[in-house]
Design a protein around this motif. Structure first.
Motif, PDB file in Angstrom:
ATOM      1  N   ASP A  59       0.809  -1.216   0.000  1.00 22.00           N
ATOM      2  CA  ASP A  59       0.000   0.000   0.000  1.00 22.00           C
ATOM      3  C   ASP A  59       0.850   1.279   0.000  1.00 22.00           C
ATOM      4  OD1 ASP A  59       0.711   0.503   2.653  1.00 22.00           O
ATOM      5  OD2 ASP A  59      -0.951  -0.691   3.410  1.00 22.00           O
ATOM      6  N   SER A  60       2.131   1.110  -0.346  1.00 19.71           N
ATOM      7  CA  SER A  60       3.002   2.286  -0.425  1.00 19.71           C
ATOM      8  C   SER A  60       3.235   2.633  -1.895  1.00 19.71           C
ATOM      9  CB  SER A  60       4.334   1.954   0.265  1.00 19.71           C
ATOM     10  OG  SER A  60       5.326   2.870  -0.113  1.00 19.71           O
ATOM     11  N   ARG A  61       3.289   3.925  -2.192  1.00 18.53           N
ATOM     12  CA  ARG A  61       3.585   4.363  -3.576  1.00 18.53           C
ATOM     13  C   ARG A  61       4.629   5.472  -3.509  1.00 18.53           C
ATOM     14  NH1 ARG A  61       2.256   0.769  -5.753  1.00 18.53           N
ATOM     15  NH2 ARG A  61       0.408   0.189  -6.889  1.00 18.53           N
ATOM     16  N   PHE A  62       5.634   5.377  -4.322  1.00 21.88           N
ATOM     17  CA  PHE A  62       6.684   6.386  -4.356  1.00 21.88           C
ATOM     18  C   PHE A  62       6.713   7.002  -5.735  1.00 21.88           C
ATOM     19  CE2 PHE A  62       9.075   5.873  -0.467  1.00 21.88           C
ATOM     20  CZ  PHE A  62       9.817   7.041  -0.425  1.00 21.88           C
ATOM     21  N   ARG A  63       6.645   8.316  -5.829  1.00 23.08           N
ATOM     22  CA  ARG A  63       6.805   8.909  -7.162  1.00 23.08           C
ATOM     23  C   ARG A  63       8.240   8.712  -7.574  1.00 23.08           C
ATOM     24  NH1 ARG A  63       4.505  14.093  -6.230  1.00 23.08           N
ATOM     25  NH2 ARG A  63       6.052  14.928  -7.655  1.00 23.08           N
ATOM     26  N   ARG A  64       8.460   8.298  -8.836  1.00 22.91           N
ATOM     27  CA  ARG A  64       9.811   7.961  -9.304  1.00 22.91           C
ATOM     28  C   ARG A  64      10.801   9.090  -9.065  1.00 22.91           C
ATOM     29  NH1 ARG A  64      10.080   3.553 -13.673  1.00 22.91           N
ATOM     30  NH2 ARG A  64      12.246   3.962 -13.254  1.00 22.91           N
ATOM     31  N   GLN A  65      10.307  10.282  -9.367  1.00 25.26           N
ATOM     32  CA  GLN A  65      11.179  11.443  -9.280  1.00 25.26           C
ATOM     33  C   GLN A  65      11.650  11.661  -7.841  1.00 25.26           C
ATOM     34  OE1 GLN A  65       8.934  14.919 -10.079  1.00 25.26           O
ATOM     35  NE2 GLN A  65      10.700  16.263  -9.813  1.00 25.26           N
ATOM     36  N   LEU A  66      10.700  11.462  -6.873  1.00 32.27           N
ATOM     37  CA  LEU A  66      11.068  11.645  -5.477  1.00 32.27           C
ATOM     38  C   LEU A  66      12.023  10.547  -5.027  1.00 32.27           C
ATOM     39  CD1 LEU A  66       7.776  12.788  -3.735  1.00 32.27           C
ATOM     40  CD2 LEU A  66       9.729  14.157  -4.536  1.00 32.27           C
ATOM     41  N   GLY A  67      11.760   9.339  -5.528  1.00 32.52           N
ATOM     42  CA  GLY A  67      12.630   8.214  -5.183  1.00 32.52           C
ATOM     43  C   GLY A  67      14.054   8.477  -5.630  1.00 32.52           C
ATOM     44  N   ASP A  68      14.171   8.984  -6.868  1.00 37.45           N
ATOM     45  CA  ASP A  68      15.489   9.291  -7.417  1.00 37.45           C
ATOM     46  C   ASP A  68      16.197  10.338  -6.570  1.00 37.45           C
ATOM     47  OD1 ASP A  68      16.198   7.734  -9.573  1.00 37.45           O
ATOM     48  OD2 ASP A  68      14.786   8.777 -10.922  1.00 37.45           O
ATOM     49  N   GLN A  69      15.426  11.351  -6.212  1.00 40.41           N
ATOM     50  CA  GLN A  69      15.979  12.440  -5.421  1.00 40.41           C
ATOM     51  C   GLN A  69      16.477  11.934  -4.079  1.00 40.41           C
ATOM     52  OE1 GLN A  69      13.034  15.474  -5.814  1.00 40.41           O
ATOM     53  NE2 GLN A  69      14.383  17.039  -4.966  1.00 40.41           N
ATOM     54  N   LEU A  70      15.660  11.110  -3.469  1.00 45.32           N
ATOM     55  CA  LEU A  70      15.984  10.553  -2.152  1.00 45.32           C
ATOM     56  C   LEU A  70      17.279   9.752  -2.214  1.00 45.32           C
ATOM     57  CD1 LEU A  70      13.455   8.998   0.294  1.00 45.32           C
ATOM     58  CD2 LEU A  70      15.431   7.659  -0.325  1.00 45.32           C
ATOM     59  N   MET A  71      17.394   8.866  -3.230  1.00 48.09           N
ATOM     60  CA  MET A  71      18.567   8.004  -3.335  1.00 48.09           C
ATOM     61  C   MET A  71      19.837   8.813  -3.541  1.00 48.09           C
ATOM     62  SD  MET A  71      17.380   4.622  -5.399  1.00 48.09           S
ATOM     63  CE  MET A  71      16.788   5.417  -6.859  1.00 48.09           C
ATOM     64  N   LYS A  72      19.690   9.875  -4.308  1.00 50.79           N
ATOM     65  CA  LYS A  72      20.893  10.638  -4.655  1.00 50.79           C
ATOM     66  C   LYS A  72      21.311  11.614  -3.563  1.00 50.79           C
ATOM     67  CE  LYS A  72      20.348  10.176  -9.589  1.00 50.79           C
ATOM     68  NZ  LYS A  72      19.528  10.678 -10.709  1.00 50.79           N
ATOM     69  N   SER A  73      20.362  12.034  -2.709  1.00 49.10           N
ATOM     70  CA  SER A  73      20.719  13.095  -1.773  1.00 49.10           C
ATOM     71  C   SER A  73      20.995  12.646  -0.349  1.00 49.10           C
ATOM     72  CB  SER A  73      19.651  14.196  -1.786  1.00 49.10           C
ATOM     73  OG  SER A  73      18.379  13.618  -1.732  1.00 49.10           O
ATOM     74  N   LEU A  74      20.558  11.441   0.025  1.00 46.11           N
ATOM     75  CA  LEU A  74      20.784  11.046   1.412  1.00 46.11           C
ATOM     76  C   LEU A  74      22.237  10.630   1.639  1.00 46.11           C
ATOM     77  CD1 LEU A  74      17.784   8.933   2.757  1.00 46.11           C
ATOM     78  CD2 LEU A  74      18.467  11.256   3.379  1.00 46.11           C
ATOM     79  N   PRO A  75      22.952  11.324   2.542  1.00 40.39           N
ATOM     80  CA  PRO A  75      24.359  10.986   2.759  1.00 40.39           C
ATOM     81  C   PRO A  75      24.549   9.633   3.439  1.00 40.39           C
ATOM     82  CG  PRO A  75      23.637  12.654   4.327  1.00 40.39           C
ATOM     83  CD  PRO A  75      22.499  12.456   3.361  1.00 40.39           C
ATOM     84  N   GLU A  76      23.530   9.146   4.129  1.00 39.70           N
ATOM     85  CA  GLU A  76      23.665   7.871   4.864  1.00 39.70           C
ATOM     86  C   GLU A  76      23.728   6.657   3.930  1.00 39.70           C
ATOM     87  OE1 GLU A  76      21.521  10.222   5.688  1.00 39.70           O
ATOM     88  OE2 GLU A  76      21.366  10.475   7.854  1.00 39.70           O
ATOM     89  N   ILE A  77      23.307   6.835   2.684  1.00 38.68           N
ATOM     90  CA  ILE A  77      23.286   5.688   1.777  1.00 38.68           C
ATOM     91  C   ILE A  77      24.701   5.376   1.282  1.00 38.68           C
ATOM     92  CG2 ILE A  77      22.449   4.848  -0.469  1.00 38.68           C
ATOM     93  CD1 ILE A  77      19.874   6.400   0.022  1.00 38.68           C
ATOM     94  N   ALA A 114      21.450   1.765  -3.956  1.00 37.96           N
ATOM     95  CA  ALA A 114      20.025   1.833  -3.640  1.00 37.96           C
ATOM     96  C   ALA A 114      19.216   1.599  -4.897  1.00 37.96           C
ATOM     97  CB  ALA A 114      19.690   3.193  -3.036  1.00 37.96           C
ATOM     98  N   GLY A 115      17.977   1.256  -4.702  1.00 33.63           N
ATOM     99  CA  GLY A 115      17.144   1.044  -5.866  1.00 33.63           C
ATOM    100  C   GLY A 115      15.672   1.149  -5.507  1.00 33.63           C
TER     101      GLY A 115
END
Lengths: 227, 387
Positions: B67-85, B95-96
């Motif tokens: 029941d979770s949905r992630f907008r692709r664009q936000l997902g991309d942003q999240l993966m690229k900007s979080l320093p913990e990854i 990440a993927g």
């Protein structure tokens, strides 16, 4: 000394009342061999049960060596029985899954004796009844006479002062009965045991020193009393 | 106390009724431990396979990826900007995004069931690492209409063997590999994220997974992302996520186990009671002797209770022996949290066996209490007279 004072015991079956002992008073000396005789229903076994603390009088007192047996209850009564009375029954009543030795050791487990001591006592009792060579036999491997001798060994294992025998020869042939009676005589004479034996058999009763005749829950005349 | 040999031999003398009771209790224990082993297998599969260094990002408020949905664009942003990854050798985030859907498929044994299909991005394999091992064939090529299927599903679901073609809506997907995984991934079908989304006609993925740098404080990150202005997310470790997914079936199996325990346990208790009552009635005389000899009611009670306890213990041992062959046996059940078929193995653990034996002892105890009480409160005169 066993004293019965005005003892009454009434059984109730359904609505019916059956007076088995009717104000019976009787003194029996310690160290003597008594035979209790009388027709069926005269109260012989009931008297034996009262003396042995298996039953309680409805009124009157039963005292054994000064102890009011009828007043004892629960654990105290169990302990009193373990210390003072040995029972011998018509049906031998050995525990079938235990060997002769284990049957005799059973009442000894109520004493503080160690296992080795219990075994020694039990072996001595079995030797006394002439069953030393049958220690590891189970009851079903023994004859009736042999079973009764083991039962007597069990009754004397803790060295109680009183032996209560309810028709001990009732299920035995003449020879076996003779052996059992001889044994009871010996326990009385050599070891000063007080013996109360219920019997229907006049020949068995002859072996006792005193005969108590009961009839309808009262004392009938004893021809030998005071003789 | 009455000698132990008395109790033991008394049981042995009445061999047939003893055996009958022992098997009655044994069967009950076996069934109950079977359900417990099933539950154990299910929970173990989920809780043991999750990793603490992988974080799962869901849409805020959702409880599972379905029941979770992630907008692709936000997902991309999240993966690229979080320093913990964590980053790979080329500096790209490990990440993927993943999509996940339950699809209705035919079972080889007949009937239909829901099967989970997961689409992953190329670096997904690197994120999951050794958790997913291709044992036959090869991994699907990125961007292709190829899939790999969990080994446990290959035989259970139609069109899932190596070389088969599975048609999803109208898209034919070729099975190019069979993989193994100890966790819930071991009951899934995996393909390329974009191709699976296209085949299912869905726009957005369901979650982001990422390997975290060592020492990352996931709860702190979760707190930070909860109300993030650009890409709000619910974050938890993979282990925590998987554990949260077992609740439904785990509770159902527990309830089933308890129900079976109560119903079959009642029957077993009656058998035990009956056996002990029969034993006591045939040994009335013996009880009379014991009481006349000077044994008190309490030791007599304990002796008979102990006999019943021994019956229970023997029953427990038999039950465990009957349940042991279940260990490792694979089966499937519906996971009510994801509504997909989860394949897992019975696990007869020491914990399950201990519970089983304790249960058997309780059966013996409950079954033996009343008869033992009756034996102890007999009056010696009456017991002796009843010959």
């Amino acid at each position: 000394m066993i004293r019965l004072e005005n003892v009454t015991r009434v059984y109730r079956r359904g609505g019916e009342k059956l007076t088995v002992l009717d104000g019976l008073s009787l003194d029996m000396e310690g160290g003597k061999f008594y035979a209790l005789m009388g027709p069926s229903g005269s109260g012989k076994t009931t008297m034996l049960n009262l003396v042995g603390g298996l039953d309680r009088p409805d009124s009157g007192h039963v005292a054994v060596a000064g102890e009011d047996v009828g007043a004892l209850e629960g654990a105290a009564l169990s302990q009193w029985r373990a210390d003072n009375v040995g029972f011998v029954f018509q049906g031998f009543n050995l525990i079938p899954v235990l060997t002769a030795l284990e049957n005799v050791m059973l009442p000894l487990s109520l004493t503080p004796l160690s296992r080795a001591e219990r075994r020694k006592h039990a072996e001595f009792a079995l030797e006394l009844v002439g069953m030393s060579d049958r220690l590891s036999h189970r009851p079903q491997q023994l004859s009736g006479g042999q079973e009764q001798r083991v039962a007597i060994a069990r009754a004397i294992a803790t060295d109680p002062g009183i032996i209560l025998a309810d028709e001990p020869t009732g299920d035995l042939d003449r020879d076996s009965a003779d052996q059992v009676l001889g044994l009871l005589e010996r326990l009385n004479k050599e070891f000063q045991k007080t013996i109360l034996m219920v019997t229907h058999d006049p020949a068995a009763a002859e072996r006792a020193q005193r005969i108590v005749n009961l009839d309808k829950g009262r004392l009938a005349d004893d021809p030998r009393e005071g003789a | 106390m009455l000698p132990f040999s008395y109790t033991l031999r008394s049981l042995f003398v009445r061999r047939s009724s003893t055996l009958l009771t022992v098997f009655g209790i044994g069967a009950t224990v076996a069934v109950v431990s079977g359900v417990l082993a099933l539950r154990q297998g299910f929970t173990t599969m989920f809780s043991d396979s999750g990793r603490d260094d992988i974080a799962v990002f869901l849409r805020p408020g959702s409880t599972n990826e379905g029941d979770s949905r992630f907008r692709r664009q936000l997902g991309d942003q999240l993966m690229k900007s979080l320093p913990e990854i964590a980053k790979d050798a080329e500096g790209r985030p490990l990440a993927g995004m993943e999509c996940y859907l339950a699809i209705l498929r035919e079972k080889t044994s007949g009937g239909k069931t829901n099967v989970a299909i997961r689409g992953i991005q190329p670096r997904g394999f690197a994120v999951h690492g050794k958790a997913v091992r291709v044992v036959e064939g090869e991994r699907f090529k990125p961007g292709s209409d190829e899939i790999i299927v969990a080994k446990k599903l290959a035989a259970r679901i139609r069109d899932c063997r190596l070389g088969d073609v599975l048609v999803l809506n109208t898209t034919p997907l070729k099975v190019v590999g069979i993989f193994e995984s100890d966790g819930p991934y071991g009951s899934e079908i995996w393909g390329d994220l974009d191709r699976v989304l296209a085949a299912l006609n869905i726009d957005n993925p369901n979650r982001v997974v990422a390997k975290m740098r060592s020492g990352t404080d996931v709860p702190a990150l979760a707190k930070r992302l909860k109300k993030h202005k650009v890409y709000p997310a619910r974050v938890l470790t993979e282990r925590a996520y998987l554990q949260s997914q077992t609740a439904g079936l785990s509770v159902t199996l527990l309830v089933l186990g308890v129900m079976l325990a109560v119903i079959m346990g009642l029957a077993a208790v009656f058998t035990a009671t009956n056996t002990m009552l029969a034993a006591i009635s045939s040994r009335t005389h013996e009880i009379g002797i014991l009481l006349a000899t000077g044994f008190r009611p309490v030791p007599v009670f304990l002796s008979f209770l102990f006999e019943a306890l021994l019956l229970g213990l023997l029953g427990g041992a038999v039950g465990c022996l009957m349940a042991l062959p279940l260990n490792g046996l694979e089966t499937g059940a519906m996971n009510f949290n994801t509504f997909t078929e989860a394949a897992f193995a019975f696990r007869v653990t020491p914990g399950v066996l201990t519970t089983a034996v304790l249960f058997a002892l309780v059966l013996g105890l409950v079954g033996g209490a009343f008869p033992a009480w009756r034996a102890a409160r007999m009056r010696p005169v009456e017991a002796l007279r009843r010959a």
